[in-house]
Design a protein around this motif. Structure first.
Motif, PDB file in Angstrom:
ATOM      1  N   LEU A  36      65.521  15.056  56.016  1.00 64.05           N
ATOM      2  CA  LEU A  36      64.477  14.387  55.244  1.00 64.05           C
ATOM      3  C   LEU A  36      64.118  15.189  53.995  1.00 64.05           C
ATOM      4  O   LEU A  36      63.971  14.636  52.897  1.00 64.05           O
ATOM      5  CB  LEU A  36      63.238  14.186  56.109  1.00 64.05           C
ATOM      6  CG  LEU A  36      63.312  13.080  57.160  1.00 64.05           C
ATOM      7  CD1 LEU A  36      62.147  13.206  58.139  1.00 64.05           C
ATOM      8  CD2 LEU A  36      63.300  11.708  56.499  1.00 64.05           C
ATOM      9  N   ALA A  37      63.974  16.504  54.152  1.00 63.48           N
ATOM     10  CA  ALA A  37      63.618  17.344  53.005  1.00 63.48           C
ATOM     11  C   ALA A  37      64.692  17.287  51.931  1.00 63.48           C
ATOM     12  O   ALA A  37      64.391  17.264  50.730  1.00 63.48           O
ATOM     13  CB  ALA A  37      63.401  18.782  53.465  1.00 63.48           C
ATOM     14  N   HIS A  38      65.967  17.254  52.360  1.00 63.68           N
ATOM     15  CA  HIS A  38      67.055  17.162  51.392  1.00 63.68           C
ATOM     16  C   HIS A  38      67.047  15.806  50.691  1.00 63.68           C
ATOM     17  O   HIS A  38      67.150  15.728  49.463  1.00 63.68           O
ATOM     18  CB  HIS A  38      68.389  17.388  52.096  1.00 63.68           C
ATOM     19  CG  HIS A  38      69.568  17.260  51.191  1.00 63.68           C
ATOM     20  ND1 HIS A  38      69.953  18.257  50.322  1.00 63.68           N
ATOM     21  CD2 HIS A  38      70.456  16.235  51.004  1.00 63.68           C
ATOM     22  CE1 HIS A  38      71.026  17.862  49.640  1.00 63.68           C
ATOM     23  NE2 HIS A  38      71.340  16.641  50.036  1.00 63.68           N
ATOM     24  N   PRO A 147      81.057  15.512  47.335  1.00 64.53           N
ATOM     25  CA  PRO A 147      80.175  16.434  46.599  1.00 64.53           C
ATOM     26  C   PRO A 147      78.691  16.127  46.794  1.00 64.53           C
ATOM     27  O   PRO A 147      77.851  16.980  46.499  1.00 64.53           O
ATOM     28  CB  PRO A 147      80.604  16.263  45.141  1.00 64.53           C
ATOM     29  CG  PRO A 147      81.329  14.963  45.086  1.00 64.53           C
ATOM     30  CD  PRO A 147      81.967  14.783  46.425  1.00 64.53           C
ATOM     31  N   GLU A 148      78.357  14.936  47.274  1.00 64.78           N
ATOM     32  CA  GLU A 148      76.951  14.589  47.525  1.00 64.78           C
ATOM     33  C   GLU A 148      76.491  15.022  48.914  1.00 64.78           C
ATOM     34  O   GLU A 148      75.340  14.806  49.290  1.00 64.78           O
ATOM     35  CB  GLU A 148      76.750  13.076  47.399  1.00 64.78           C
ATOM     36  CG  GLU A 148      77.125  12.498  46.052  1.00 64.78           C
ATOM     37  CD  GLU A 148      78.615  12.182  45.934  1.00 64.78           C
ATOM     38  OE1 GLU A 148      79.321  12.269  46.964  1.00 64.78           O
ATOM     39  OE2 GLU A 148      79.066  11.856  44.812  1.00 64.78           O
ATOM     40  N   ALA A 175      76.309  19.237  47.714  1.00 67.23           N
ATOM     41  CA  ALA A 175      74.984  19.059  47.123  1.00 67.23           C
ATOM     42  C   ALA A 175      73.962  20.033  47.675  1.00 67.23           C
ATOM     43  O   ALA A 175      72.969  20.337  47.001  1.00 67.23           O
ATOM     44  CB  ALA A 175      74.505  17.627  47.361  1.00 67.23           C
ATOM     45  N   GLY A 176      74.173  20.507  48.886  1.00 66.23           N
ATOM     46  CA  GLY A 176      73.180  21.412  49.446  1.00 66.23           C
ATOM     47  C   GLY A 176      73.531  21.841  50.848  1.00 66.23           C
ATOM     48  O   GLY A 176      74.468  21.333  51.469  1.00 66.23           O
ATOM     49  N   LEU A 199      70.741  25.749  48.469  1.00 68.69           N
ATOM     50  CA  LEU A 199      70.726  26.294  49.825  1.00 68.69           C
ATOM     51  C   LEU A 199      69.304  26.642  50.236  1.00 68.69           C
ATOM     52  O   LEU A 199      68.561  27.284  49.487  1.00 68.69           O
ATOM     53  CB  LEU A 199      71.617  27.535  49.916  1.00 68.69           C
ATOM     54  CG  LEU A 199      71.946  28.014  51.335  1.00 68.69           C
ATOM     55  CD1 LEU A 199      73.310  28.704  51.366  1.00 68.69           C
ATOM     56  CD2 LEU A 199      70.883  28.990  51.849  1.00 68.69           C
ATOM     57  N   VAL A 200      68.933  26.218  51.445  1.00 69.33           N
ATOM     58  CA  VAL A 200      67.615  26.500  52.005  1.00 69.33           C
ATOM     59  C   VAL A 200      67.787  27.441  53.193  1.00 69.33           C
ATOM     60  O   VAL A 200      68.556  27.164  54.109  1.00 69.33           O
ATOM     61  CB  VAL A 200      66.909  25.200  52.445  1.00 69.33           C
ATOM     62  CG1 VAL A 200      65.562  25.517  53.082  1.00 69.33           C
ATOM     63  CG2 VAL A 200      66.740  24.256  51.264  1.00 69.33           C
ATOM     64  N   VAL A 201      67.065  28.548  53.180  1.00 61.93           N
ATOM     65  CA  VAL A 201      67.150  29.575  54.216  1.00 61.93           C
ATOM     66  C   VAL A 201      65.936  29.473  55.140  1.00 61.93           C
ATOM     67  O   VAL A 201      64.798  29.379  54.680  1.00 61.93           O
ATOM     68  CB  VAL A 201      67.189  30.977  53.585  1.00 61.93           C
ATOM     69  CG1 VAL A 201      67.065  32.065  54.651  1.00 61.93           C
ATOM     70  CG2 VAL A 201      68.473  31.169  52.786  1.00 61.93           C
TER      71      VAL A 201
END
Length: 253
Positions: A36-38, A147-148, A175-176, A199-201
């Motif tokens: 959801l956050a992405h 890539p998405e 994408a992430g 990137l989310v850690v």
């Protein structure tokens, strides 16, 4: 179980149990939150807020998003059930290919990920660490993704080749990514992952909801009572495989 099992233990008659079931729902909720956050670009919104910048953007509808969950044990199955509840299309990847799975519908072989990851908007790793899953998510897998696409790892850090992920993110081939586990923990201050684009850690906390230690203690005491009564134990690990076979439903990770 990867930190506990060693050759002598595998060869011995000692029975090993684990915390099967305790972390399934918390981790599934964490995966849903990551997706959801992405999709809603919440992390980007936080950065813009920090810079006092008002920037209108469009976000992605989660309903209809396609998610490939690698690992069809109890955690993977709870992830699949929760994501289906919000309208995602989910498939699984496990040791054996099969159709009409109660939670995943279609299950593909995890050793053939390159052939299947192009289907997914989100790739979620929920595997235990075994010789078969070490380095499973590598450059070949990332190159085969769109890539998405977005990668979520709540399994084990060593299942993902961090240098390959970093290269894919820097080159814009993904994408992430949302990583809760890493090859080295705590993540070193000088790790390039801290500043990797998209990137989310998080600090290996996906399953640690309030009260989790109490649930572990209750589970241990219940198994101790079964053992003293001569009854079968729950969460018995196949020490040759490194996990509880058939966890969550028919089939195994």
């Amino acid at each position: 179980m990867d930190s506990l099992l060693f050759d002598e233990l595998r060869a011995s008659p000692v029975m090993v149990t684990n915390a099967h079931g305790v972390f399934d729902r918390p981790i599934a909720e964490f995966v849903l939150a990551s997706i959801l956050a992405h999709a809603k670009r919440l992390h980007e919104s936080m950065r813009l807020q920090r810079d006092h910048e008002w920037a209108h953007r469009e976000t992605t509808l989660v309903r209809g998003q396609r998610v490939l969950v690698v690992g069809t044990g109890g955690i993977g199955r709870e992830i699949a059930r929760l994501l289906r509840a919000v309208g995602c299309e989910v498939r699984g990847a496990g040791r054996r290919e099969r159709a009409a799975d109660p939670d995943f519908g279609t299950v593909v072989r995890s050793d053939a990920l390159v052939e299947h990851v192009g289907w997914a908007d989100h790739l979620v790793n929920a595997t235990p660490l075994t010789p078969a899953t070490r380095g499973l998510l590598d450059a070949a897998v990332f190159a085969a993704m769109r890539p998405e696409a977005h990668v979520v790892n709540i399994g084990r850090g060593a299942s993902l080749v961090e240098a390959d992920l970093l290269s894919a993110l820097r080159a814009g081939r993904l994408a992430g990514a949302s990583l809760d586990v890493f090859q080295t923990e705590p993540l070193p201050d000088d790790s390039p992952l801290w500043d990797a684009p998209g990137l989310v850690v998080s600090a290996h906390l996906s399953g640690d909801v309030t009260g989790w230690r109490d649930r572990l203690a209750e589970q241990f005491v219940a198994n101790l009572r079964r053992w003293r009564a001569g009854e079968p134990l729950t969460g018995v690990v196949d020490t040759r495989l490194g996990y509880v076979p058939g966890a969550g439903a028919t089939g195994s990770p």
